[in-house]
Design a protein around this motif. Sequence first.
Motif, mmCIF file in Angstrom:
data_model
loop_
_atom_site.group_PDB
_atom_site.id
_atom_site.type_symbol
_atom_site.label_atom_id
_atom_site.label_comp_id
_atom_site.label_asym_id
_atom_site.label_seq_id
_atom_site.Cartn_x
_atom_site.Cartn_y
_atom_site.Cartn_z
ATOM 1 N N VAL A 171 11.845 9.357 -5.637
ATOM 2 C CA VAL A 171 12.297 10.710 -5.994
ATOM 3 C C VAL A 171 11.658 11.822 -5.169
ATOM 4 C CG1 VAL A 171 12.789 10.073 -8.378
ATOM 5 C CG2 VAL A 171 10.550 11.033 -7.775
ATOM 6 N N CYS A 172 10.629 11.520 -4.409
ATOM 7 C CA CYS A 172 9.923 12.596 -3.694
ATOM 8 C C CYS A 172 10.872 13.269 -2.693
ATOM 9 C CB CYS A 172 8.690 12.051 -2.978
ATOM 10 S SG CYS A 172 7.838 13.326 -2.051
ATOM 11 N N PRO A 173 11.108 14.581 -2.861
ATOM 12 C CA PRO A 173 12.095 15.248 -2.012
ATOM 13 C C PRO A 173 11.606 15.456 -0.578
ATOM 14 C CG PRO A 173 11.069 16.834 -3.484
ATOM 15 C CD PRO A 173 10.551 15.491 -3.877
ATOM 16 N N THR A 174 10.298 15.380 -0.357
ATOM 17 C CA THR A 174 9.792 15.668 0.995
ATOM 18 C C THR A 174 9.236 14.427 1.681
ATOM 19 O OG1 THR A 174 7.599 16.163 0.162
ATOM 20 C CG2 THR A 174 9.147 18.002 0.294
ATOM 21 N N GLN A 175 9.423 13.295 1.030
ATOM 22 C CA GLN A 175 8.877 12.039 1.555
ATOM 23 C C GLN A 175 7.374 12.116 1.805
ATOM 24 O OE1 GLN A 175 11.170 10.277 4.651
ATOM 25 N NE2 GLN A 175 13.098 10.763 3.662
ATOM 26 N N ALA A 176 6.705 12.771 0.870
ATOM 27 C CA ALA A 176 5.247 12.840 0.968
ATOM 28 C C ALA A 176 4.619 11.490 0.637
ATOM 29 C CB ALA A 176 4.709 13.911 0.027
ATOM 30 N N ARG A 177 5.353 10.649 -0.056
ATOM 31 C CA ARG A 177 4.846 9.312 -0.397
ATOM 32 C C ARG A 177 5.582 8.266 0.429
ATOM 33 N NH1 ARG A 177 2.654 8.683 -6.174
ATOM 34 N NH2 ARG A 177 2.483 10.803 -6.961
ATOM 35 N N GLY A 180 0.837 -1.192 0.000
ATOM 36 C CA GLY A 180 0.000 0.000 0.000
ATOM 37 C C GLY A 180 0.870 1.238 0.000
ATOM 38 N N MET A 181 0.239 2.391 -0.174
ATOM 39 C CA MET A 181 1.003 3.632 -0.154
ATOM 40 C C MET A 181 0.325 4.642 0.757
ATOM 41 S SD MET A 181 2.242 6.126 -3.259
ATOM 42 C CE MET A 181 3.224 4.920 -4.133
ATOM 43 N N GLY A 182 1.151 5.342 1.508
ATOM 44 C CA GLY A 182 0.626 6.428 2.330
ATOM 45 C C GLY A 182 1.005 7.745 1.678
ATOM 46 N N ILE A 183 0.112 8.728 1.759
ATOM 47 C CA ILE A 183 0.442 10.032 1.190
ATOM 48 C C ILE A 183 0.191 11.112 2.230
ATOM 49 C CG2 ILE A 183 -0.233 11.740 -0.534
ATOM 50 C CD1 ILE A 183 -0.543 9.419 -2.481
ATOM 51 N N ASN A 184 1.240 11.823 2.524
ATOM 52 C CA ASN A 184 1.127 12.889 3.509
ATOM 53 C C ASN A 184 0.847 14.197 2.767
ATOM 54 O OD1 ASN A 184 1.318 14.664 5.557
ATOM 55 N ND2 ASN A 184 3.375 14.060 6.232
ATOM 56 N N VAL A 185 -0.423 14.558 2.733
ATOM 57 C CA VAL A 185 -0.838 15.700 1.921
ATOM 58 C C VAL A 185 -0.093 16.970 2.335
ATOM 59 C CG1 VAL A 185 -2.804 17.155 1.288
ATOM 60 C CG2 VAL A 185 -3.092 14.688 1.503
ATOM 61 N N LYS A 186 0.116 17.136 3.622
ATOM 62 C CA LYS A 186 0.779 18.355 4.105
ATOM 63 C C LYS A 186 2.218 18.454 3.601
ATOM 64 C CE LYS A 186 -1.987 20.844 5.560
ATOM 65 N NZ LYS A 186 -3.229 20.395 6.050
ATOM 66 N N ALA A 187 2.841 17.306 3.321
ATOM 67 C CA ALA A 187 4.254 17.339 2.924
ATOM 68 C C ALA A 187 4.449 17.634 1.444
ATOM 69 C CB ALA A 187 4.914 16.004 3.274
ATOM 70 N N CYS A 188 3.423 17.401 0.633
ATOM 71 C CA CYS A 188 3.593 17.564 -0.817
ATOM 72 C C CYS A 188 3.729 19.043 -1.180
ATOM 73 C CB CYS A 188 2.413 16.949 -1.554
ATOM 74 S SG CYS A 188 2.539 17.134 -3.338
ATOM 75 N N ILE A 189 4.799 19.369 -1.929
ATOM 76 C CA ILE A 189 5.012 20.757 -2.320
ATOM 77 C C ILE A 189 4.671 20.994 -3.795
ATOM 78 C CG2 ILE A 189 6.783 21.258 -0.588
ATOM 79 C CD1 ILE A 189 8.872 20.626 -2.791
ATOM 80 N N GLY A 190 4.119 19.978 -4.443
ATOM 81 C CA GLY A 190 3.675 20.152 -5.830
ATOM 82 C C GLY A 190 4.798 20.327 -6.830
ATOM 83 N N CYS A 191 5.964 19.726 -6.568
ATOM 84 C CA CYS A 191 7.087 19.899 -7.495
ATOM 85 C C CYS A 191 6.924 19.050 -8.751
ATOM 86 C CB CYS A 191 8.401 19.553 -6.804
ATOM 87 S SG CYS A 191 8.548 17.793 -6.408
ATOM 88 N N GLY A 192 6.119 17.984 -8.655
ATOM 89 C CA GLY A 192 5.833 17.174 -9.839
ATOM 90 C C GLY A 192 6.928 16.208 -10.240
ATOM 91 N N ARG A 193 7.928 16.031 -9.381
ATOM 92 C CA ARG A 193 9.022 15.123 -9.772
ATOM 93 C C ARG A 193 8.562 13.676 -9.852
ATOM 94 N NH1 ARG A 193 14.226 17.123 -6.454
ATOM 95 N NH2 ARG A 193 15.081 15.157 -7.176
ATOM 96 N N CYS A 194 7.598 13.343 -9.002
ATOM 97 C CA CYS A 194 7.064 11.977 -9.041
ATOM 98 C C CYS A 194 6.430 11.680 -10.396
ATOM 99 C CB CYS A 194 6.047 11.768 -7.936
ATOM 100 S SG CYS A 194 4.795 13.057 -7.855
#
Lengths: 402, 258
Positions: B208-214, B54-68
Amino acid sequence: MEKLIEHLYAVMKSVSGFIYPNEVELHWGFLVVIYPYLTGLVAGAFILASLVKVFKVKALQPTYRLSLLTALAFLIVAPLPLLAHLGHPERSIEIFFTPHFKSAMAMFGFVYAWYLMAVLLLEIYFEYRATLVVQGNSSRGLKKLAYRLMTLWSTDLSEKALNLDRKAVYFVTLLGIPSAFLLHGYVGFIFGSIKANPWWSSVLMPVVFLFSAIVSGIALVLIIYMIKSMYRWRPIDMKCLDRLADFLLYALIVDFSLEFLDFIHRLYQSEESIGILAHMIEDRLFVSLIIVQLLLGTLIPLVSLIIMKLKPLPDELRKLIFFLSAVLIQAGIFSTRWNVVVGGQLFSKSYRGLTIYKMELSGIEGLFMGLFLLVLPLVILWILTRFLPAWSDEPALNTPKG
Amino acid sequence: MSDCKQRGDRRKFLETCLKLGITASAAPFLAPIEKLRASKLSRVDEEALTHQYGMGINVKACIGCGRCVVACKEENEVPKEPFFFRTWVEKYTLLVNGETIVSSPNGGSEGFQSDISEGEILRSFFVPKLCNHCKNPPCVQVCPVGATFTTPDGVVLVDKDYCIGCRYCIQACPYGARYLNPITKTADKCTFCYHRLSKGLLPACVEVCPTQARIFGDTKLRSSRLTRFFRFNEIQVLKPDLNTEPQVFYARLDGTVR
Ligand code: SF4
Ligand code: SF4
């Protein structure tokens, strides 16, 4: 692929609000609209035929064979649009070999095969056997062989054999009614069971499909019957036409009530999706739903048919009104299919935006292909009537069976 | 609870009856299929059954960089045009006047720009989206040939050599997670980078997520990062009312997200 991408860029310009990025491509287009339209005509025409055999509506006898052949001609073409629209048509046979039993669509092959083999072909065989024997007797060479093949070399014309034919027709029709219900109700289920789509997801969907099918089938047979009679310089049997119009009216009333119920139910429940659906109707489906389906295809024919019933006009005028009503109904039912299939994909499942459907002209999913598939059944019907006489006044029909 | 179990039992019983009926009537046709299935099963890695990814997503951590989004397209050879995404990022902007504006230009792969003035904005946030690898997946249910299936370790996949391209699954997915691959002409979507998982690697987007939002992990494992994520966050899933049982879990998800 370049063409597709170009097309999608053009579509993207007309998107309003937010849709999921993967939703720009609309997946079920014109061809998938044609599929339920065709199967609907099959089911409807067959139900009409069964009115004669099972419900003994004698007045409709002149259209009995025509209805059967119409059903067959349209059934032959029905799977073609589906096949043409697949990404890998060459793998379609897997639906028969490795069907996934939990899938509604997997049953398509079986329902189709059942209807074709166990119902339509059987009924046509028993209905026509005697006629074909007589025709075979009076022809020679290859033609004779063809007729014999069609009778499967069963050439007995004794009263006992003819009686058996009649009984068989009765029983096959009896079996055919639930089968016709299954065939088209099932098509409705394919859409109605998609819980992800609030425009489709409804228990009423199979029933609505069924009654609109009956409406369209009767209207089609009425149109063909009238045109063909004119073309053959034969008078139209007014008793038959009146009965056809009667049944058309009854089916139309039920169909309209069901759709109205569905509409009221949605409006009253006013679920989360109601906003975007209302917006879609105003913005994207106004012409096809409000004008063509509701006004031209339902209300005007409904009122005309009711008036004809209450206060019949002279024959000629009545004929004209029946004919025009049937044509309008046909357009209305086609719009119904369009509004279900295409409408169900015009709004985003995020409920935040609308997209559009841009039909191509050429190409396998294009307008021309669609029109071809709509005309093809009529061509097949014409060919069928070359071999299988559809009219009770044709000489070959004057067999002992009567 | 016991009522629930009873209902489950009854459902299983009914399912068995239905299956028995169908099998009996179709037995002659089914023999070769059964053989095929058995050979497939024997190949199943027993070990896989012990996982549920499964995957967890921390909405607060996502900065919308789009690298994923970019990484996913590269890793999985997803066509680069803006109509085909295995994962994408949505930006939600809640305005002072109560309106919500959602956007995802090119799936968010190039980041986001805004022409709304600061004063009008109440707050804004980013939501990464992907296939939810539903435990009760409508896409698997509707596939007429079984080309879409769930692996024993809980990942929903499409067999591109088997898919007939009917697109029923695309219609059935409530999340817009699927597209038709214009090259293979088959249904396509996120695989959790199954080819990487089997090598012990993380999905590309997670990597690749720089903020570990995933956060990727195994929900059956007590000590996984995902379990930790569950312990410290309130969790929500998308469209829970549809009973698809998503296996992508969101922390701090706003109610406006669909
Ligand atoms: S999110 Fe969509 S594609 Fe993914 S498993 Fe669920 S229904 Fe299937
Ligand atoms: S498009 Fe392919 S995977 Fe999807 S339902 Fe059809 S056959 Fe199955």
